[in-house]
Design an enzyme around this catalytic site. Structure first.
Site, PDB file in Angstrom:
ATOM      1  N   HIS A 193       0.820  -1.217   0.000  1.00 41.33           N
ATOM      2  CA  HIS A 193       0.000   0.000   0.000  1.00 41.33           C
ATOM      3  C   HIS A 193       0.855   1.268   0.000  1.00 41.33           C
ATOM      4  O   HIS A 193       0.333   2.376   0.081  1.00 41.33           O
ATOM      5  CB  HIS A 193      -0.924  -0.026   1.232  1.00 41.33           C
ATOM      6  CG  HIS A 193      -2.052   0.925   1.186  1.00 41.33           C
ATOM      7  ND1 HIS A 193      -2.138   2.024   2.011  1.00 41.33           N
ATOM      8  CD2 HIS A 193      -3.159   0.960   0.406  1.00 41.33           C
ATOM      9  CE1 HIS A 193      -3.245   2.684   1.760  1.00 41.33           C
ATOM     10  NE2 HIS A 193      -3.881   2.068   0.792  1.00 41.33           N
TER      11      HIS A 193
ATOM     12  N   LYS B 165       3.235   4.372  -1.307  1.00 43.95           N
ATOM     13  CA  LYS B 165       3.333   5.237  -2.479  1.00 43.95           C
ATOM     14  C   LYS B 165       4.668   5.967  -2.365  1.00 43.95           C
ATOM     15  O   LYS B 165       4.750   7.036  -1.766  1.00 43.95           O
ATOM     16  CB  LYS B 165       2.201   6.255  -2.547  1.00 43.95           C
ATOM     17  CG  LYS B 165       0.798   5.650  -2.709  1.00 43.95           C
ATOM     18  CD  LYS B 165       0.157   5.376  -1.385  1.00 43.95           C
ATOM     19  CE  LYS B 165      -1.279   4.885  -1.614  1.00 43.95           C
ATOM     20  NZ  LYS B 165      -1.821   4.192  -0.447  1.00 43.95           N
TER      21      LYS B 165
ATOM     22  N   ASP C 114      17.628   9.022  -7.628  1.00 44.87           N
ATOM     23  CA  ASP C 114      19.062   9.291  -7.468  1.00 44.87           C
ATOM     24  C   ASP C 114      19.518   9.269  -6.016  1.00 44.87           C
ATOM     25  O   ASP C 114      20.368  10.073  -5.604  1.00 44.87           O
ATOM     26  CB  ASP C 114      19.430  10.633  -8.116  1.00 44.87           C
ATOM     27  CG  ASP C 114      19.379  10.567  -9.631  1.00 44.87           C
ATOM     28  OD1 ASP C 114      19.363   9.449 -10.176  1.00 44.87           O
ATOM     29  OD2 ASP C 114      19.332  11.640 -10.269  1.00 44.87           O
TER      30      ASP C 114
ATOM     31  N   HIS D 265      -8.776  11.468   0.818  1.00 38.85           N
ATOM     32  CA  HIS D 265      -7.963  10.253   0.820  1.00 38.85           C
ATOM     33  C   HIS D 265      -6.695  10.416   1.658  1.00 38.85           C
ATOM     34  O   HIS D 265      -5.879   9.511   1.729  1.00 38.85           O
ATOM     35  CB  HIS D 265      -7.590   9.886  -0.626  1.00 38.85           C
ATOM     36  CG  HIS D 265      -7.020   8.520  -0.799  1.00 38.85           C
ATOM     37  ND1 HIS D 265      -5.654   8.293  -0.939  1.00 38.85           N
ATOM     38  CD2 HIS D 265      -7.609   7.301  -0.836  1.00 38.85           C
ATOM     39  CE1 HIS D 265      -5.452   6.991  -1.086  1.00 38.85           C
ATOM     40  NE2 HIS D 265      -6.608   6.364  -1.013  1.00 38.85           N
TER      41      HIS D 265
ATOM     42  N   LYS E 231      -3.814  10.831   4.697  1.00 42.22           N
ATOM     43  CA  LYS E 231      -3.440  10.107   5.918  1.00 42.22           C
ATOM     44  C   LYS E 231      -2.354  10.913   6.629  1.00 42.22           C
ATOM     45  O   LYS E 231      -1.156  10.690   6.442  1.00 42.22           O
ATOM     46  CB  LYS E 231      -2.898   8.701   5.590  1.00 42.22           C
ATOM     47  CG  LYS E 231      -3.838   7.833   4.729  1.00 42.22           C
ATOM     48  CD  LYS E 231      -3.456   7.879   3.290  1.00 42.22           C
ATOM     49  CE  LYS E 231      -4.133   6.836   2.419  1.00 42.22           C
ATOM     50  NZ  LYS E 231      -5.553   6.685   2.533  1.00 42.22           N
TER      51      LYS E 231
ATOM     52  N   ASP F 273       0.370  18.527  19.122  1.00 47.02           N
ATOM     53  CA  ASP F 273       0.977  19.585  19.954  1.00 47.02           C
ATOM     54  C   ASP F 273       1.810  20.578  19.158  1.00 47.02           C
ATOM     55  O   ASP F 273       2.750  21.180  19.697  1.00 47.02           O
ATOM     56  CB  ASP F 273       1.842  18.970  21.060  1.00 47.02           C
ATOM     57  CG  ASP F 273       0.999  18.378  22.190  1.00 47.02           C
ATOM     58  OD1 ASP F 273      -0.218  18.664  22.238  1.00 47.02           O
ATOM     59  OD2 ASP F 273       1.555  17.629  23.014  1.00 47.02           O
TER      60      ASP F 273
END
Length: 390
Positions: free
Chosen positions: A133, A135, A140, A308, A310, A315
């Site tokens: 899952h 991405k 380089d 979508h 996450k 604080d």
């Protein structure tokens, strides 16, 4: 372009093409909003590649966005860059012609955990998890991207013919990019990718940097690593916790810790996807609102485009951007990757982004939750029973 500090302290809406680069420890960070900012930055990094590209994604489609990335990858492969592409078999939807074209140009494309038909049902089930899952794009050895954005038109801007999903990505330059590359190559080998040209991946020397960390679900510590980082951050929080998570179905222990934080006076705010591509998750998530609301937390549902992202910020100092949802699949099964940043300026920018996103949300009050229709209560209860499979 105004600095991050100016945006945070003035309350200005975040209308710049991307946040200004920010130096944190040994790293240069750039927070990217939606595919509108992320795709051009990733494509530019690919075009600048001179030696290696390591690219993994859960969703790869051969739509307009997929074709743009394929052309960029093929161009660099023809120029002699070693291009490694890892796409998940379950999440992706690409034609044989699309993959053949990539390989013909020299792109080393590998399907992660292909699904093969079997008369033995247990073999099919075993193939479904874990999924990759992540991405991640590493160019380089030094420039990396990670976050929630997949390679598909869903994430492209409406002006570019996409759906304009709301998501957050991070670009980083520095030693942590090598860590992301290390995890990529470990997965690449497990997926039986072609041998790499070792000299191209020479280790440049990892300088420990407590301010920018890469945390993955397959670290040696075990699959609980991302979950543990969240738990520790929640336990330490004294002032505020802002969480944006598209698929919010935390473990019971995480849920209790969020309740405890709210009860001790922490300003706990959780934003979930009210407009979603997985309705069952939203229904299941609504079943736990009551426990959080009763403890004093505030719940928000994003409206409009699909949410979508996450991300989380605690604080005004500790923040994370990555691929991991707060659900059973991400926290216990899938390969995930998050970057954790401990820096007040970066966290301030994350808080400013959260506050701006609240303008697109409906707040769910205790009264609204108690008065929801009977059918919705029943649907939420049934969906929650199957939360481990959502």
């Amino acid at each position: 372009m105004p600095s991050i500090e100016a945006i945070v302290h003035s309350g200005e809406r975040l209308l710049s093409p991307a946040f200004s680069d920010l130096l944190v420890g040994y790293h240069r960070l750039r927070l990217l909003r939606d595919g509108e900012q992320t795709f051009p930055a990733m494509l530019e990094a690919i075009r600048r590649a001179r030696s290696t590209i390591c690219f993994e994604t859960y969703i790869l489609r051969d739509d307009r966005t997929g074709q743009r990335f394929a052309e960029a990858l093929m161009d660099r492969a023809r120029a002699g860059v070693e291009v490694n592409l890892l796409y998940d078999a379950w999440g992706s939807s690409v034609s044989n012609e699309f993959v053949r074209a990539l390989r013909a140009a020299g792109v080393r494309a590998v399907e992660f955990r292909p699904i093969r038909f079997s008369f033995q049902s247990y073999k099919i089930i075993r193939q479904l998890a874990p999924r990759n899952h992540r991405k991640s794009l590493i160019v380089d050895n030094n420039t990396a991207f990670t976050g929630g954005i997949n390679i598909a038109d869903d994430y492209a801007s409406v002006a570019a013919g996409g759906e304009g999903w709301r998501d957050t990505h991070l670009c980083l330059e520095g030693p942590a990019a090598q860590e992301m590359q290390y995890f990529f190559l470990r997965t690449w080998r497990k997926a039986k990718g072609d041998p790499i040209d070792e000299p191209r991946y020479a280790h440049l020397g990892r300088r420990p940097d407590h301010m920018v960390r890469v945390v993955t679900s397959d670290m040696r510590k075990g699959r609980t690593s991302i979950r543990d980082w969240y738990r520790n951050a929640i336990d330490r929080a004294q002032k505020r916790i802002y969480i944006t998570n598209a698929y919010f179905l935390p473990t019971l222990r995480l849920l209790r810790e969020l309740q405890q934080a709210a009860r001790r006076g922490v300003d706990v705010r959780i934003m979930v996807a009210g407009t979603t591509d997985v309705t069952a998750v939203l229904l299941a998530s609504r079943s736990i609102y009551g426990r959080l609301l009763e403890a004093g937390a505030r719940m928000y549902e994003w409206k409009g485009r699909v949410l979508h992202a996450k991300t989380a910020v605690f604080d005004g100092h500790w923040a994370t951007v990555g691929s991991s949802n707060l659900d059973q699949q991400s926290l216990r099964l899938n390969l995930e990757s998050n970057v954790i940043v401990e820096d007040s300026r970066f966290a301030g920018a994350m808080e400013a982004m959260f506050q701006q996103d609240l303008e697109h949300c409906d707040e769910i009050t205790s009264e609204e939750w108690r008065d929801r229709p009977l059918w919705q209560r029943a649907a939420s209860w049934v969906a929650y029973l199957f939360r481990d499979w959502l």
